[in-house]
Write a protein that holds these residues in place. Structure first.
Motif, PDB file in Angstrom:
ATOM      1  N   MET A 123      78.087   1.014  89.544  1.00 30.69           N
ATOM      2  CA  MET A 123      78.947   0.108  89.563  1.00 30.69           C
ATOM      3  C   MET A 123      80.334   0.767  90.309  1.00 30.69           C
ATOM      4  SD  MET A 123      78.547  -3.234  87.315  1.00 30.69           S
ATOM      5  CE  MET A 123      77.769  -4.178  87.991  1.00 30.69           C
ATOM      6  N   GLY A 124      80.874  -0.192  90.866  1.00 30.44           N
ATOM      7  CA  GLY A 124      82.385  -0.008  91.498  1.00 30.44           C
ATOM      8  C   GLY A 124      83.441  -0.153  90.510  1.00 30.44           C
ATOM      9  N   ARG A 125      84.468   0.877  90.722  1.00 31.42           N
ATOM     10  CA  ARG A 125      85.601   0.695  89.799  1.00 31.42           C
ATOM     11  C   ARG A 125      86.644  -0.172  90.123  1.00 31.42           C
ATOM     12  NH1 ARG A 125      86.665   7.091  88.061  1.00 31.42           N
ATOM     13  NH2 ARG A 125      84.617   7.420  87.317  1.00 31.42           N
ATOM     14  N   ARG A 126      86.764  -1.276  89.504  1.00 30.61           N
ATOM     15  CA  ARG A 126      87.709  -2.290  89.793  1.00 30.61           C
ATOM     16  C   ARG A 126      88.837  -2.298  88.730  1.00 30.61           C
ATOM     17  NH1 ARG A 126      87.213  -7.701  88.408  1.00 30.61           N
ATOM     18  NH2 ARG A 126      85.255  -8.117  87.136  1.00 30.61           N
ATOM     19  N   ALA A 127      89.807  -2.853  88.992  1.00 34.53           N
ATOM     20  CA  ALA A 127      90.858  -3.083  87.874  1.00 34.53           C
ATOM     21  C   ALA A 127      90.531  -4.536  87.396  1.00 34.53           C
ATOM     22  CB  ALA A 127      92.307  -3.024  88.572  1.00 34.53           C
ATOM     23  N   LEU A 128      90.192  -4.272  86.001  1.00 32.17           N
ATOM     24  CA  LEU A 128      90.090  -5.607  85.206  1.00 32.17           C
ATOM     25  C   LEU A 128      91.342  -5.995  84.455  1.00 32.17           C
ATOM     26  CD1 LEU A 128      86.683  -4.525  83.365  1.00 32.17           C
ATOM     27  CD2 LEU A 128      87.100  -6.442  85.187  1.00 32.17           C
ATOM     28  N   ASP A 129      91.569  -7.359  84.437  1.00 33.08           N
ATOM     29  CA  ASP A 129      92.456  -7.806  83.594  1.00 33.08           C
ATOM     30  C   ASP A 129      92.188  -7.744  82.045  1.00 33.08           C
ATOM     31  OD1 ASP A 129      93.120 -10.761  82.110  1.00 33.08           O
ATOM     32  OD2 ASP A 129      94.868 -10.041  83.360  1.00 33.08           O
ATOM     33  N   VAL A 130      93.042  -7.286  81.327  1.00 30.97           N
ATOM     34  CA  VAL A 130      92.909  -7.115  79.854  1.00 30.97           C
ATOM     35  C   VAL A 130      92.185  -8.267  79.079  1.00 30.97           C
ATOM     36  CG1 VAL A 130      94.094  -6.609  77.825  1.00 30.97           C
ATOM     37  CG2 VAL A 130      94.806  -5.477  79.780  1.00 30.97           C
ATOM     38  N   LYS A 131      92.516  -9.375  79.525  1.00 31.69           N
ATOM     39  CA  LYS A 131      91.618 -10.500  78.984  1.00 31.69           C
ATOM     40  C   LYS A 131      90.272 -10.392  79.454  1.00 31.69           C
ATOM     41  CE  LYS A 131      95.760 -13.265  78.146  1.00 31.69           C
ATOM     42  NZ  LYS A 131      96.490 -14.636  78.549  1.00 31.69           N
ATOM     43  N   GLU A 132      89.892 -10.177  80.427  1.00 29.39           N
ATOM     44  CA  GLU A 132      88.704  -9.850  80.619  1.00 29.39           C
ATOM     45  C   GLU A 132      88.033  -8.750  80.326  1.00 29.39           C
ATOM     46  OE1 GLU A 132      85.904  -9.905  85.107  1.00 29.39           O
ATOM     47  OE2 GLU A 132      88.064  -9.168  85.038  1.00 29.39           O
ATOM     48  N   ALA A 133      88.629  -7.683  79.979  1.00 27.84           N
ATOM     49  CA  ALA A 133      88.116  -6.497  79.261  1.00 27.84           C
ATOM     50  C   ALA A 133      87.954  -6.716  77.889  1.00 27.84           C
ATOM     51  CB  ALA A 133      89.064  -5.348  79.673  1.00 27.84           C
ATOM     52  N   ASP A 134      88.937  -7.567  77.114  1.00 23.07           N
ATOM     53  CA  ASP A 134      88.703  -7.780  75.975  1.00 23.07           C
ATOM     54  C   ASP A 134      88.794  -9.578  75.574  1.00 23.07           C
ATOM     55  OD1 ASP A 134      88.850  -7.335  73.172  1.00 23.07           O
ATOM     56  OD2 ASP A 134      91.009  -7.210  73.061  1.00 23.07           O
ATOM     57  N   PRO A 135      87.721 -10.109  75.606  1.00 22.36           N
ATOM     58  CA  PRO A 135      87.683 -11.403  75.966  1.00 22.36           C
ATOM     59  C   PRO A 135      88.090 -12.236  74.545  1.00 22.36           C
ATOM     60  CG  PRO A 135      85.475 -10.796  76.175  1.00 22.36           C
ATOM     61  CD  PRO A 135      86.389  -9.681  76.388  1.00 22.36           C
ATOM     62  N   ASP A 151      81.307  -4.330  83.658  1.00 19.89           N
ATOM     63  CA  ASP A 151      81.088  -2.966  83.736  1.00 19.89           C
ATOM     64  C   ASP A 151      81.736  -2.228  82.290  1.00 19.89           C
ATOM     65  OD1 ASP A 151      79.733  -0.464  84.959  1.00 19.89           O
ATOM     66  OD2 ASP A 151      81.957   0.119  85.077  1.00 19.89           O
ATOM     67  N   THR A 152      81.120  -1.960  81.248  1.00 24.58           N
ATOM     68  CA  THR A 152      81.649  -1.360  80.169  1.00 24.58           C
ATOM     69  C   THR A 152      82.792  -0.299  80.432  1.00 24.58           C
ATOM     70  OG1 THR A 152      79.940  -2.083  78.868  1.00 24.58           O
ATOM     71  CG2 THR A 152      81.444  -0.617  77.734  1.00 24.58           C
ATOM     72  N   PRO A 153      82.360   0.938  81.248  1.00 27.01           N
ATOM     73  CA  PRO A 153      83.349   1.851  81.562  1.00 27.01           C
ATOM     74  C   PRO A 153      84.727   1.182  82.010  1.00 27.01           C
ATOM     75  CG  PRO A 153      81.275   2.427  82.086  1.00 27.01           C
ATOM     76  CD  PRO A 153      81.117   1.100  81.797  1.00 27.01           C
ATOM     77  N   ASP A 154      84.575   0.290  83.108  1.00 27.29           N
ATOM     78  CA  ASP A 154      85.747  -0.500  83.627  1.00 27.29           C
ATOM     79  C   ASP A 154      86.623  -0.957  82.469  1.00 27.29           C
ATOM     80  OD1 ASP A 154      85.232   0.402  86.144  1.00 27.29           O
ATOM     81  OD2 ASP A 154      84.175  -1.436  86.710  1.00 27.29           O
ATOM     82  N   CYS A 155      85.815  -1.703  81.495  1.00 26.78           N
ATOM     83  CA  CYS A 155      86.656  -2.530  80.628  1.00 26.78           C
ATOM     84  C   CYS A 155      87.396  -1.278  79.694  1.00 26.78           C
ATOM     85  CB  CYS A 155      85.606  -3.125  79.620  1.00 26.78           C
ATOM     86  SG  CYS A 155      85.160  -4.778  80.383  1.00 26.78           S
ATOM     87  N   LEU A 156      86.730  -0.306  79.334  1.00 30.81           N
ATOM     88  CA  LEU A 156      87.458   0.759  78.576  1.00 30.81           C
ATOM     89  C   LEU A 156      88.574   1.358  79.428  1.00 30.81           C
ATOM     90  CD1 LEU A 156      84.154   2.696  77.333  1.00 30.81           C
ATOM     91  CD2 LEU A 156      85.594   1.264  75.765  1.00 30.81           C
TER      92      LEU A 156
END
Length: 95
Positions: free
Chosen positions: A1-13, A47-52
């Motif tokens: 999967m591609g690396r994209r910037a995730l909002d913190v709320k999306e990464a930690d719902p 994508d879990t690594p993107d969230c991390l």
């Protein structure tokens, strides 16, 4: 999967990681337990690594000595690789 910037709320719902950084005196074991809850609550489409990476950038950089930073870093560096043991090896411990 591609690396994209995730909002913190999306990464930690559910805000589990956020709250772990707000608990005074939290232990590494408690952080690991929260991490498992966090990982199980993620939607399958993220994508879990993107969230991390997002969580580490937001919480870990300002808190490098926090036990959750260690847990998140370990998860990113050495993700769990499940190993299926079938047949007899899956039913009995190896001697």
């Amino acid at each position: 999967m591609g690396r994209r910037a995730l909002d913190v709320k999306e990464a930690d719902p559910k805000g589990l990681v956020r709250e772990s950084y707000n608990i005074d005196g939290i232990t590494g074991e408690e952080c690991r337990s929260i991490f498992i809850d966090w990982a199980l609550s993620l939607p399958a489409v993220v994508d879990t690594p993107d969230c991390l990476r997002s969580l580490l950038a937001h919480y870990g950089l300002p808190n490098p000595d926090h036990p959750m930073t260690k847990v998140l870093t370990e998860a990113l560096v050495a993700p769990a690789t499940p190993m299926r043991r079938g047949g007899r090896a899956g039913r009995f411990a190896q001697p």
